[in-house]
Design a protein around this motif. Sequence first.
Motif, PDB file in Angstrom:
ATOM      1  N   THR A  88       0.859  -1.180   0.000  1.00  0.00           N
ATOM      2  CA  THR A  88       0.000   0.000   0.000  1.00  0.00           C
ATOM      3  C   THR A  88       0.901   1.238   0.000  1.00  0.00           C
ATOM      4  N   GLU A  89       0.372   2.332  -0.484  1.00  0.00           N
ATOM      5  CA  GLU A  89       1.161   3.561  -0.508  1.00  0.00           C
ATOM      6  C   GLU A  89       1.584   3.962   0.900  1.00  0.00           C
ATOM      7  N   GLU A  90       0.668   3.790   1.844  1.00  0.00           N
ATOM      8  CA  GLU A  90       0.976   4.158   3.231  1.00  0.00           C
ATOM      9  C   GLU A  90       2.098   3.293   3.792  1.00  0.00           C
ATOM     10  N   ALA A  91       2.052   1.997   3.491  1.00  0.00           N
ATOM     11  CA  ALA A  91       3.078   1.089   3.993  1.00  0.00           C
ATOM     12  C   ALA A  91       4.445   1.404   3.393  1.00  0.00           C
ATOM     13  N   PHE A  92       4.482   1.740   2.105  1.00  0.00           N
ATOM     14  CA  PHE A  92       5.760   2.034   1.460  1.00  0.00           C
ATOM     15  C   PHE A  92       6.411   3.284   2.059  1.00  0.00           C
ATOM     16  N   ILE A  93       5.586   4.271   2.413  1.00  0.00           N
ATOM     17  CA  ILE A  93       6.135   5.474   3.045  1.00  0.00           C
ATOM     18  C   ILE A  93       6.703   5.132   4.418  1.00  0.00           C
ATOM     19  N   LYS A  94       5.969   4.335   5.185  1.00  0.00           N
ATOM     20  CA  LYS A  94       6.467   3.901   6.501  1.00  0.00           C
ATOM     21  C   LYS A  94       7.766   3.128   6.340  1.00  0.00           C
ATOM     22  N   ARG A  95       7.805   2.264   5.321  1.00  0.00           N
ATOM     23  CA  ARG A  95       8.978   1.417   5.107  1.00  0.00           C
ATOM     24  C   ARG A  95      10.225   2.251   4.813  1.00  0.00           C
ATOM     25  N   ALA A  96      10.081   3.258   3.957  1.00  0.00           N
ATOM     26  CA  ALA A  96      11.227   4.105   3.630  1.00  0.00           C
ATOM     27  C   ALA A  96      11.764   4.803   4.877  1.00  0.00           C
ATOM     28  N   GLU A  97      10.857   5.267   5.727  1.00  0.00           N
ATOM     29  CA  GLU A  97      11.280   5.911   6.969  1.00  0.00           C
ATOM     30  C   GLU A  97      12.067   4.940   7.851  1.00  0.00           C
ATOM     31  N   ILE A  98      11.570   3.720   7.969  1.00  0.00           N
ATOM     32  CA  ILE A  98      12.263   2.726   8.801  1.00  0.00           C
ATOM     33  C   ILE A  98      13.631   2.398   8.225  1.00  0.00           C
ATOM     34  N   VAL A  99      13.694   2.228   6.879  1.00  0.00           N
ATOM     35  CA  VAL A  99      14.963   1.901   6.209  1.00  0.00           C
ATOM     36  C   VAL A  99      16.034   2.929   6.556  1.00  0.00           C
ATOM     37  N   PHE A 100      15.704   4.203   6.429  1.00  0.00           N
ATOM     38  CA  PHE A 100      16.699   5.245   6.685  1.00  0.00           C
ATOM     39  C   PHE A 100      16.911   5.489   8.182  1.00  0.00           C
ATOM     40  N   ASN A 101      15.892   5.260   8.979  1.00  0.00           N
ATOM     41  CA  ASN A 101      16.091   5.327  10.434  1.00  0.00           C
ATOM     42  C   ASN A 101      17.047   4.232  10.903  1.00  0.00           C
ATOM     43  N   ASN A 102      16.937   3.044  10.277  1.00  0.00           N
ATOM     44  CA  ASN A 102      17.859   1.954  10.620  1.00  0.00           C
ATOM     45  C   ASN A 102      19.302   2.348  10.323  1.00  0.00           C
ATOM     46  N   ILE A 103      19.495   2.981   9.169  1.00  0.00           N
ATOM     47  CA  ILE A 103      20.848   3.391   8.778  1.00  0.00           C
ATOM     48  C   ILE A 103      21.381   4.446   9.743  1.00  0.00           C
ATOM     49  N   GLU A 104      20.556   5.439  10.035  1.00  0.00           N
ATOM     50  CA  GLU A 104      20.999   6.502  10.934  1.00  0.00           C
ATOM     51  C   GLU A 104      21.299   5.970  12.326  1.00  0.00           C
ATOM     52  N   ALA A 105      20.478   5.036  12.789  1.00  0.00           N
ATOM     53  CA  ALA A 105      20.718   4.439  14.108  1.00  0.00           C
ATOM     54  C   ALA A 105      22.040   3.677  14.118  1.00  0.00           C
ATOM     55  N   TRP A 106      22.320   2.942  13.045  1.00  0.00           N
ATOM     56  CA  TRP A 106      23.578   2.188  12.968  1.00  0.00           C
ATOM     57  C   TRP A 106      24.772   3.132  12.928  1.00  0.00           C
ATOM     58  N   LEU A 107      24.655   4.219  12.173  1.00  0.00           N
ATOM     59  CA  LEU A 107      25.750   5.190  12.098  1.00  0.00           C
ATOM     60  C   LEU A 107      26.042   5.820  13.458  1.00  0.00           C
ATOM     61  N   LYS A 108      25.014   5.893  14.298  1.00  0.00           N
ATOM     62  CA  LYS A 108      25.192   6.435  15.658  1.00  0.00           C
ATOM     63  C   LYS A 108      25.608   5.351  16.644  1.00  0.00           C
ATOM     64  N   GLU A 109      25.871   4.146  16.098  1.00  0.00           N
ATOM     65  CA  GLU A 109      26.250   2.976  16.923  1.00  0.00           C
ATOM     66  C   GLU A 109      25.149   2.592  17.894  1.00  0.00           C
ATOM     67  N   GLU A 110      23.898   2.816  17.427  1.00  0.00           N
ATOM     68  CA  GLU A 110      22.728   2.408  18.193  1.00  0.00           C
ATOM     69  C   GLU A 110      21.798   1.595  17.284  1.00  0.00           C
ATOM     70  N   PRO A 111      22.286   0.468  16.737  1.00  0.00           N
ATOM     71  CA  PRO A 111      21.512  -0.274  15.720  1.00  0.00           C
ATOM     72  C   PRO A 111      20.150  -0.717  16.241  1.00  0.00           C
ATOM     73  N   GLN A 112      19.180  -0.748  15.329  1.00  0.00           N
ATOM     74  CA  GLN A 112      17.812  -1.152  15.673  1.00  0.00           C
ATOM     75  C   GLN A 112      17.298  -2.125  14.627  1.00  0.00           C
ATOM     76  N   ASN A 113      16.258  -2.846  14.989  1.00  0.00           N
ATOM     77  CA  ASN A 113      15.648  -3.845  14.095  1.00  0.00           C
ATOM     78  C   ASN A 113      16.671  -4.840  13.572  1.00  0.00           C
ATOM     79  N   VAL A 114      17.621  -5.206  14.401  1.00  0.00           N
ATOM     80  CA  VAL A 114      18.717  -6.075  13.989  1.00  0.00           C
ATOM     81  C   VAL A 114      18.247  -7.522  13.879  1.00  0.00           C
ATOM     82  N   VAL A 115      18.605  -8.168  12.771  1.00  0.00           N
ATOM     83  CA  VAL A 115      18.240  -9.575  12.576  1.00  0.00           C
ATOM     84  C   VAL A 115      19.476 -10.457  12.492  1.00  0.00           C
ATOM     85  N   SER A 116      20.685  -9.860  12.519  1.00  0.00           N
ATOM     86  CA  SER A 116      21.916 -10.651  12.525  1.00  0.00           C
ATOM     87  C   SER A 116      22.935 -10.018  13.470  1.00  0.00           C
TER      88      SER A 116
END
Length: 317
Positions: free
Chosen positions: A289-317
Amino acid sequence: MKIVMIEPINISMMKIEECRQRMEAEGHELIAYSTRAEDDQEMIKRIKNADILIIANQPLPSEVIRAAENLKMISVAFTGFDHIAMDACRENDILVSNSSGYANQAVAELAFGLTIDLMRKIKDSDQAVRAGKTRAGLIGNELAGKNFGIIGFGSIGQKTARIAAAFGCNILVDDHKKHQLGEELGVEYLSIPELMQKSDIISLHVPLKDSTVDLISADEIGLMKKDAILINTARGPVVNSEALAEALNKEKIAGAGIDVFEMEPPIPSDHPLLNAKNTILTPHTAFATEEAFIKRAEIVFNNIEAWLKEEPQNVVS
């Protein structure tokens, strides 16, 4: 850091530019491809110098991962990550984060859409009207009072349960952990065999892993009521398609709504469910859905920013 979005993640160019500016403001480079790579060699070229990779559901084999010598982090624009060679990620100390939660509402809504369509014979009714027919043979069933079985009572399973409860269904789940929502909805906790026997509707919401492949096979399907339906918006290999098709064609169960298969659509013309009776098949659209894709993009880049701050989130490995 060089960030490579190896395939489209269904967001607008405007949104991609917003994300690019967001990354560049922090001193990083974002390269976003508008098409999927046609083969592994093309994938290797794209991610050869990447530090961070963004990928949706395109298979990412071990040889591609091992060829990316600078790769340190993968942000998956998807909930599932079984399409990624996790062994290669572990060998190369590559952290993987997924986008869990972005499509909870979308998937639950489609699961229920398939349920209502099957229960009220909407697809068949549409075809009847177009063919100049009446409602003969199209008498459906109400949801109120039905036993709605949910296998996998995580976030999506719980969203689905809330919708089912709003329709007046009795909620049965296979998860014996005590959930606050379970108490709120008066959930009945059962084993999978008991749930299969007692449910009028069974909706699957489990991840794909070794223990869930063929979780619903001929034995489990054989326990279902003759007037029960099965909904799968989880992963294709969770259900044995041949066993399900046989049960449908022999009218041992009433119907099935299937959004996922053993492979990504298009599915082969000889797939057993294509010609099975009383089925509604959708091409893996539950999350889309359009709404889900927008949420997904936010999570994708939030994950990257969190990792860059050495505070990784949604980690699966």
